[in-house]
Scaffold this motif. Structure first.
Motif, PDB file in Angstrom:
ATOM      1  N   GLY A 172       0.834  -1.185   0.000  1.00 43.87           N
ATOM      2  CA  GLY A 172       0.000   0.000   0.000  1.00 43.87           C
ATOM      3  C   GLY A 172       0.875   1.243   0.000  1.00 43.87           C
ATOM      4  O   GLY A 172       2.051   1.191   0.361  1.00 43.87           O
ATOM      5  N   ILE A 173       0.282   2.350  -0.443  1.00 42.98           N
ATOM      6  CA  ILE A 173       1.032   3.605  -0.401  1.00 42.98           C
ATOM      7  C   ILE A 173       0.701   4.290   0.928  1.00 42.98           C
ATOM      8  O   ILE A 173      -0.464   4.422   1.296  1.00 42.98           O
ATOM      9  CB  ILE A 173       0.666   4.500  -1.603  1.00 42.98           C
ATOM     10  CG1 ILE A 173       1.139   3.816  -2.884  1.00 42.98           C
ATOM     11  CG2 ILE A 173       1.287   5.883  -1.456  1.00 42.98           C
ATOM     12  CD1 ILE A 173       0.673   4.475  -4.155  1.00 42.98           C
ATOM     13  N   ASN A 174       1.754   4.641   1.632  1.00 44.05           N
ATOM     14  CA  ASN A 174       1.599   5.194   2.970  1.00 44.05           C
ATOM     15  C   ASN A 174       1.065   6.631   2.905  1.00 44.05           C
ATOM     16  O   ASN A 174       1.794   7.556   2.553  1.00 44.05           O
ATOM     17  CB  ASN A 174       2.960   5.135   3.666  1.00 44.05           C
ATOM     18  CG  ASN A 174       2.902   5.645   5.086  1.00 44.05           C
ATOM     19  OD1 ASN A 174       1.850   6.039   5.571  1.00 44.05           O
ATOM     20  ND2 ASN A 174       4.059   5.632   5.736  1.00 44.05           N
ATOM     21  N   ARG A 175      -0.234   6.794   3.252  1.00 40.25           N
ATOM     22  CA  ARG A 175      -0.861   8.132   3.145  1.00 40.25           C
ATOM     23  C   ARG A 175      -0.266   9.108   4.157  1.00 40.25           C
ATOM     24  O   ARG A 175      -0.484  10.296   4.066  1.00 40.25           O
ATOM     25  CB  ARG A 175      -2.378   8.056   3.361  1.00 40.25           C
ATOM     26  CG  ARG A 175      -3.083   6.968   2.577  1.00 40.25           C
ATOM     27  CD  ARG A 175      -3.030   7.254   1.093  1.00 40.25           C
ATOM     28  NE  ARG A 175      -3.025   5.992   0.358  1.00 40.25           N
ATOM     29  CZ  ARG A 175      -4.054   5.464  -0.255  1.00 40.25           C
ATOM     30  NH1 ARG A 175      -5.189   6.086  -0.271  1.00 40.25           N
ATOM     31  NH2 ARG A 175      -3.937   4.322  -0.892  1.00 40.25           N
ATOM     32  N   ASN A 176       0.448   8.555   5.149  1.00 37.64           N
ATOM     33  CA  ASN A 176       1.036   9.444   6.161  1.00 37.64           C
ATOM     34  C   ASN A 176       2.415   9.955   5.781  1.00 37.64           C
ATOM     35  O   ASN A 176       3.042  10.676   6.534  1.00 37.64           O
ATOM     36  CB  ASN A 176       1.141   8.725   7.504  1.00 37.64           C
ATOM     37  CG  ASN A 176      -0.229   8.391   8.046  1.00 37.64           C
ATOM     38  OD1 ASN A 176      -1.171   9.172   7.855  1.00 37.64           O
ATOM     39  ND2 ASN A 176      -0.353   7.236   8.665  1.00 37.64           N
TER      40      ASN A 176
END
Ligand SMILES: Nc1ncnc2c1ncn2[C@@H]1O[C@H](COP(=O)(O)OP(=O)(O)OP(=O)(O)O)[C@@H](O)[C@H]1O
Ligand SMILES: [Mg+2]
Length: 480
Positions: A365-369
């Motif tokens: 996943g792409i880390n939204r943080n």
């Protein structure tokens, strides 16, 4: 006897073993594929007198139970005969010591005709015409082993010289690996080995010359009064190897296949690239190689075979090897695997991609943080944020996992990693410039960013980054 299962490479290694045991420091392999092909191995070792040479030609002229000098690579008293006659019908041995010269020959056609084990004793005239003899004559002492009537090799290749040449190239590769510690002289007496006057270079399966290779401490396993020495090596990450290093390291096919134990007996490599079924080969173990040095006094326990091409660790040693291999493989696994979201939080560095572990599956996943995304999204309208999130989800869902796996397991090198530091600096500057509302100081911003991949590569140059951003800030202020 001819069907013990030698190949040219293992047979030649067996002859070289004998030369090393006789303390040779230069071993020349002479090879002629022409009209009357032969293979000769000439060494400058101690040589044999007439009696020793006769014993050497006997099958098991020495008991396999006798204690041997720790540098003796022999065990069964068979190699010279079985290895040679697996490849040829005529085996000639000429040996020289200061005052003696002796020539003996097993000729399978002569034995068949005579119908008895009758050994040919060569006279001086006959010795002088043995290929390679002129070289031996110049030496103080040494032994010359010559194979003629190479029926097995010729049968396999339909009489073609090309086939012989190819078999010799293969044998050469084998010798450069099996005897690499002698060839480099690192922790064995240095020995020069050549084929038709071209010297053979060592192939070090641990790439110890590369400063990126990691080595564990040495561990000794004490067993029946002898010590087995174990040491693990983690090869450099595949992107960090040179092309040449990748070729050298792939000693048993692809890197993944080459992981495992490397068993040495008297500094001579016996078996390699196997975990002995103690654990499976895995993608995450592909950089791990565990060197195991066994003394020849433990031969009987390792079920060493005549060809010195297989051995099995004794049960008591197996348990310890399993433990060691598991802990020693750890650095290799770390170098290769991406840690899960939980574990990653404990890491000092926060990554743009994260591994998401579901019960029995995983995805990336792409880390939204990640601050780069956070900073970007900050200035957007809500509908744009939603749109952006949809884009990210499509990217996450279509990450080409299978293709990646195929390529990596074929040792293909990915050029993906961003290591262009100038590019990273520029990215930081533009992020700083585009941050709409300043909630932090330049120092705070830089400090925070180097805690995030890929900006962690800029660690150590925080000060100069801070000055650069402050300058940028001052320019903006004057422009306003
Ligand atoms: N190149 C050599 N120089 C000096 N002595 C040799 C040489 N080759 C063989 N010998 C002598 O001949 C003996 C028999 O060799 P052979 O290879 O048949 O058996 P081995 O080396 O004792 O045991 P193994 O069967 O395990 O190889 C050796 O023990 C050694 O004494
Ligand atoms: Mg031998």
């Amino acid at each position: 006897m001819r069907a013990v299962g030698y190949s040219l490479r293992t047979a030649l290694a067996d002859i070289v073993d004998n030369s090393l045991a006789a303390r040779a420091r230069a071993i020349e392999i002479l090879f002629e594929s022409g009209p009357t092909p032969y293979i000769a191995v000439l060494d400058d070792g101690e040589g044999m007198d007439a009696r020793a040479a006769r014993e050497a030609m006997q099958l098991a002229g020495r008991s396999s139970l006798s204690d041997r000098d720790s540098s003796d690579l022999g065990r069964f008293g068979l190699g010279l005969k079985t290895a040679s006659l697996s490849q040829c019908r005529q085996l000639t041995v000429v040996s020289k010591q200061s005052s003696t010269l002796v020539g003996l020959e097993w000729d399978l056609d002569h034995i068949a005709q005579a119908n008895e084990w009758s050994l040919n004793v060569l006279d001086l005239d006959e010795i002088e015409v043995v290929p390679g003899f002129a070289r031996l004559a110049e030496q103080e002492s040494g032994t010359l082993v010559v194979w003629r009537r190479l029926d097995r090799l010729l049968e396999a290749g339909g009489d073609s010289a090309d086939h012989l040449d190819a078999a010799m190239v293969d044998a050469r590769d084998h010798l450069s690996l099996v005897f690499h510690r002698f060839l480099s002289g690192d922790d064995a007496p240095r020995v020069a080995l050549s084929v038709n006057e071209v010297s053979i270079d060592p192939v070090d399966p641990f790439l110890t010359k590369s400063r990126r290779t990691q080595a564990s401490r040495k561990e000794d396993i004490a067993y029946q009064g002898a010590a087995i020495e174990v040491r693990a090596f983690t090869l450099p990450f595949i992107n960090k190897m040179t092309r040449r290093e990748r070729e050298l390291a792939a000693v048993a096919g692809a890197l993944r296949d080459s992981q495992g134990f490397y068993i040495y007996r008297g500094a001579r490599l016996v078996i390699w690239g196997t975990w002995f079924r103690l654990m499976p080969k895995s993608e995450s173990g592909k950089l791990t190689r565990v060197r195991v040095d066994i003394p020849n006094s433990l031969d009987h326990l390792w079920s060493l075979d005549i060809k010195k091409s297989s051995a099995v660790p004794p049960a008591a040693v197996r348990a310890r090897l399993r433990e060691l291999a598991t802990t020693m493989a750890e650095p290799g696994r770390k170098a290769i695997s991406f840690r899960g979201r939980k574990a990653a939080e404990e890491d000092a560095v926060i990554r743009p991609w994260e591994l998401v572990l579901d019960r029995d599956s995983f995805r990336y996943g792409i880390n939204r943080n990640h601050p780069m995304l956070g900073g970007f999204v900050d200035g957007l309208e809500p509908y744009q944020v939603a749109q952006f999130d949809a884009v990210l989800r499509v990217l996450e869902g279509t990450f080409p996992v299978q293709d990646l796996h195929n390529r990596m397991s074929n040792d293909q090198v990915s050029s993906q990693a961003t290591e262009d530091l100038a590019e990273l600096r520029a990215a930081l500057q533009s992020m700083w410039a585009s941050t709409a509302v300043r909630r932090e100081t330049v120092e705070g911003f830089v400090e925070r960013m180097v805690g995030h991949e890929p900006f962690d590569l800029l660690r150590g140059e925080q000060q100069s980054l801070i000055s650069a951003l402050q300058e940028q800030e001052a320019e903006r202020a004057t422009a306003r």
